[in-house]
Scaffold this motif. Structure first.
Motif, PDB file in Angstrom:
ATOM      1  N   ASN A  31      -0.172  45.581  -8.183  1.00 14.76           N
ATOM      2  CA  ASN A  31       0.685  44.848  -9.114  1.00 14.76           C
ATOM      3  C   ASN A  31       1.881  45.714  -9.452  1.00 14.76           C
ATOM      4  OD1 ASN A  31      -0.259  46.747 -10.954  1.00 14.76           O
ATOM      5  ND2 ASN A  31      -1.642  45.324 -11.978  1.00 14.76           N
ATOM      6  N   ILE A  32       2.849  45.140 -10.155  1.00 21.91           N
ATOM      7  CA  ILE A  32       4.014  45.930 -10.539  1.00 21.91           C
ATOM      8  C   ILE A  32       4.032  46.189 -12.039  1.00 21.91           C
ATOM      9  CG2 ILE A  32       5.372  45.108  -8.578  1.00 21.91           C
ATOM     10  CD1 ILE A  32       6.956  43.383 -10.621  1.00 21.91           C
ATOM     11  N   SER A  33       2.972  45.807 -12.740  1.00 19.54           N
ATOM     12  CA  SER A  33       2.905  46.030 -14.176  1.00 19.54           C
ATOM     13  C   SER A  33       1.695  46.889 -14.506  1.00 19.54           C
ATOM     14  CB  SER A  33       2.821  44.704 -14.935  1.00 19.54           C
ATOM     15  OG  SER A  33       1.685  43.967 -14.540  1.00 19.54           O
TER      16      SER A  33
ATOM     17  N   LEU B 116       9.030  50.609 -17.453  1.00 21.39           N
ATOM     18  CA  LEU B 116       8.572  51.590 -18.436  1.00 21.39           C
ATOM     19  C   LEU B 116       9.720  52.499 -18.876  1.00 21.39           C
ATOM     20  CD1 LEU B 116       5.279  52.572 -16.617  1.00 21.39           C
ATOM     21  CD2 LEU B 116       5.405  51.355 -18.789  1.00 21.39           C
ATOM     22  N   PRO B 117       9.749  52.880 -20.147  1.00 21.16           N
ATOM     23  CA  PRO B 117       8.851  52.495 -21.247  1.00 21.16           C
ATOM     24  C   PRO B 117       9.345  51.287 -22.043  1.00 21.16           C
ATOM     25  CG  PRO B 117      10.248  54.272 -21.983  1.00 21.16           C
ATOM     26  CD  PRO B 117      10.652  53.998 -20.544  1.00 21.16           C
ATOM     27  N   VAL B 118      10.492  50.708 -21.650  1.00 19.60           N
ATOM     28  CA  VAL B 118      11.022  49.541 -22.381  1.00 19.60           C
ATOM     29  C   VAL B 118      10.125  48.335 -22.186  1.00 19.60           C
ATOM     30  CG1 VAL B 118      13.016  48.010 -22.688  1.00 19.60           C
ATOM     31  CG2 VAL B 118      13.373  50.431 -22.170  1.00 19.60           C
ATOM     32  N   GLY B 119       9.557  48.198 -21.002  1.00 15.56           N
ATOM     33  CA  GLY B 119       8.682  47.082 -20.673  1.00 15.56           C
ATOM     34  C   GLY B 119       7.477  47.560 -19.883  1.00 15.56           C
ATOM     35  N   PRO B 120       6.652  46.634 -19.387  1.00 13.89           N
ATOM     36  CA  PRO B 120       5.399  47.007 -18.742  1.00 13.89           C
ATOM     37  C   PRO B 120       5.493  47.239 -17.233  1.00 13.89           C
ATOM     38  CG  PRO B 120       5.486  44.642 -18.992  1.00 13.89           C
ATOM     39  CD  PRO B 120       6.758  45.178 -19.593  1.00 13.89           C
ATOM     40  N   LEU B 121       6.687  47.156 -16.647  1.00 15.06           N
ATOM     41  CA  LEU B 121       6.786  47.173 -15.195  1.00 15.06           C
ATOM     42  C   LEU B 121       6.845  48.587 -14.622  1.00 15.06           C
ATOM     43  CD1 LEU B 121       9.242  44.205 -14.505  1.00 15.06           C
ATOM     44  CD2 LEU B 121       6.757  44.192 -14.870  1.00 15.06           C
ATOM     45  N   ARG B 122       6.087  48.777 -13.546  1.00 11.51           N
ATOM     46  CA  ARG B 122       6.132  50.038 -12.805  1.00 11.51           C
ATOM     47  C   ARG B 122       7.326  50.074 -11.855  1.00 11.51           C
ATOM     48  NH1 ARG B 122      -0.151  49.721 -10.780  1.00 11.51           N
ATOM     49  NH2 ARG B 122      -1.173  50.300 -12.735  1.00 11.51           N
ATOM     50  N   GLU B 123       7.753  48.894 -11.437  1.00 11.55           N
ATOM     51  CA  GLU B 123       8.912  48.742 -10.568  1.00 11.55           C
ATOM     52  C   GLU B 123       9.681  47.515 -11.035  1.00 11.55           C
ATOM     53  OE1 GLU B 123       8.155  49.960  -6.197  1.00 11.55           O
ATOM     54  OE2 GLU B 123       6.337  48.902  -6.792  1.00 11.55           O
ATOM     55  N   PRO B 124      10.979  47.425 -10.723  1.00 11.28           N
ATOM     56  CA  PRO B 124      11.746  46.253 -11.150  1.00 11.28           C
ATOM     57  C   PRO B 124      11.140  44.955 -10.637  1.00 11.28           C
ATOM     58  CG  PRO B 124      13.216  47.986 -10.384  1.00 11.28           C
ATOM     59  CD  PRO B 124      11.821  48.437 -10.050  1.00 11.28           C
ATOM     60  N   ALA B 125      11.382  43.867 -11.374  1.00 12.97           N
ATOM     61  CA  ALA B 125      10.811  42.565 -11.026  1.00 12.97           C
ATOM     62  C   ALA B 125      11.179  42.121  -9.620  1.00 12.97           C
ATOM     63  CB  ALA B 125      11.274  41.518 -12.043  1.00 12.97           C
ATOM     64  N   GLN B 126      12.330  42.573  -9.112  1.00  8.39           N
ATOM     65  CA  GLN B 126      12.763  42.199  -7.761  1.00  8.39           C
ATOM     66  C   GLN B 126      11.806  42.698  -6.685  1.00  8.39           C
ATOM     67  OE1 GLN B 126      14.473  43.541 -10.201  1.00  8.39           O
ATOM     68  NE2 GLN B 126      16.686  43.114 -10.110  1.00  8.39           N
ATOM     69  N   ARG B 127      10.958  43.653  -7.040  1.00 10.42           N
ATOM     70  CA  ARG B 127       9.988  44.198  -6.070  1.00 10.42           C
ATOM     71  C   ARG B 127       9.056  43.111  -5.549  1.00 10.42           C
ATOM     72  NH1 ARG B 127       7.017  45.656  -2.627  1.00 10.42           N
ATOM     73  NH2 ARG B 127       5.835  47.606  -2.507  1.00 10.42           N
ATOM     74  N   LEU B 128       8.788  42.086  -6.364  1.00 10.79           N
ATOM     75  CA  LEU B 128       7.895  41.018  -5.925  1.00 10.79           C
ATOM     76  C   LEU B 128       8.415  40.325  -4.668  1.00 10.79           C
ATOM     77  CD1 LEU B 128       6.788  39.274  -9.254  1.00 10.79           C
ATOM     78  CD2 LEU B 128       5.466  40.849  -7.824  1.00 10.79           C
TER      79      LEU B 128
END
Length: 333
Positions: free
Chosen positions: A52-54, A174-186
């Motif tokens: 996952n990315i989150s 991270l740390p602003v949001g829960p993502l390990r990678e930008p949403a575009q990674r999907l």
């Protein structure tokens, strides 16, 4: 951490004060990815990565179990590699067996092996885990459990799992949001699986639902119970997973009245954690059950085995993609 996590999913604005740290995190992550990909090791058999990315749980383990079943039915001999989060094996790479304790093999790897009897190796070094797996078992496909960001290992197919209730939170890293990678990674992944019937959606994603019919006992003297038999009954729900509320809602959807007991993901349970002393049954997740068998359990303690079901032709599409990847490997070999 709990305060920050609530902010990620509630639309709170205050995490934006951390934007400079997010920029630094994303920049360093991109550098690390490029560095590792340049020297990535390729296994001699296809590798399917499930991740996952989150941060937090999204339901990867049921996907891994389902993949093992569908690959076997298609004639493959899959094996699994995992980091083994929280595991304390005597050495690595380490082969997890059905009689391992969760303390040695890790809760998720031990659960996967007990459910499927699949050959499974734990090691934070994914290429080393793959090599050990291929040396110890006749595998023609490797499933990497939770390895989307482990770029030292080349992969043939990527599957990203997203929680339908939480989605991508505020869509910040991270740390602003829960993502390990930008949403575009999907968009780079071969398949997106959305776990549950929540509001999150993604183009051409497969939807996964977890189906349960029986409660399995932790005590040997008890028999399995049909969920329908307990409709309207009050129970203690115990969950130490990434999103405990998802488990509690699943129990309520089965007609149970749930007294909630949430614990952190991978929580090391003690006797007092599940000593409620009121005679009500206790129901926990299958992942929690592998850690609790040796405890002093309440009189009626059960876990809820679930099976993943997918829509959108996921199984057929996956097997077709795997066939294509095997053909490409043969042509380049």
């Amino acid at each position: 951490m709990r305060v920050l996590e609530r902010a990620w999913y509630s639309g709170a604005c205050w995490p934006r004060v951390l934007l400079p740290l997010e920029y630094l995190f994303v920049t360093l992550a991109k550098r690390q990815r490029a560095k590792k990909q340049a020297k990535a090791w390729q296994a001699p058999v296809p590798v399917i990565v499930v991740g996952n990315i989150s941060v937090g749980g999204t339901g990867k383990t049921p996907v891994v179990v389902a993949l093992i079943t569908m690959l076997r039915q298609a004639g493959y001999n899959p094996g699994v590699v995992s980091r083994g989060y929280g595991a304390k094996p005597p050495y690595v790479p380490y082969r997890v067996t059905a009689d391992c304790t969760a303390q040695v093999g890790g809760d998720e790897p031990t659960m996967i092996v007990q459910r499927t009897d699949v050959p499974l190796i734990i090691d934070p070094d994914r290429p080393a885990a793959c090599r050990a797996l291929l040396e110890s078992a006749q595998c023609d496909v490797i499933i990497s459990d939770d390895g989307l960001q482990h770029y030292a290992l080349q992969r043939d197919i990527e599957i990203a799992v997203v929680d339908s209730q939480r989605g991508l939170g505020n869509q910040h890293c991270l740390p602003v949001g829960p993502l390990r990678e930008p949403a575009q990674r999907l968009a780079e992944c071969d398949f997106i699986i959305i776990n549950g019937q929540g509001a999150f959606n993604y183009p051409e994603a497969a939807r996964m639902v977890l189906v349960a019919s029986k409660l399995a006992p932790l005590q040997a003297e008890l028999l399995p119970v049909s969920v329908a038999e307990w409709a309207g009954k009050s129970v203690h729900g115990v969950a130490g997973i990434g999103n405990p509320e998802r488990f509690f809602l699943a129990l309520e959807a089965l007609g149970l009245k749930v007294i909630r007991h949430s614990f952190p993901d991978h929580h090391p349970y003690r006797d007092e954690d599940i000593a409620f002393n009121d005679g009500l049954p206790v129901i926990m997740t299958e992942k929690d059950a592998v850690k609790c068998r040796a405890l002093k359990l309440p009189e009626s303690t059960y876990y809820l085995p679930v099976d993943a079901q997918f829509d959108n032709g996921f199984e057929a599409h996956l097997l077709k993609r795997l066939t294509q990847k095997i053909s490409e490997r043969a042509n380049h070999g």
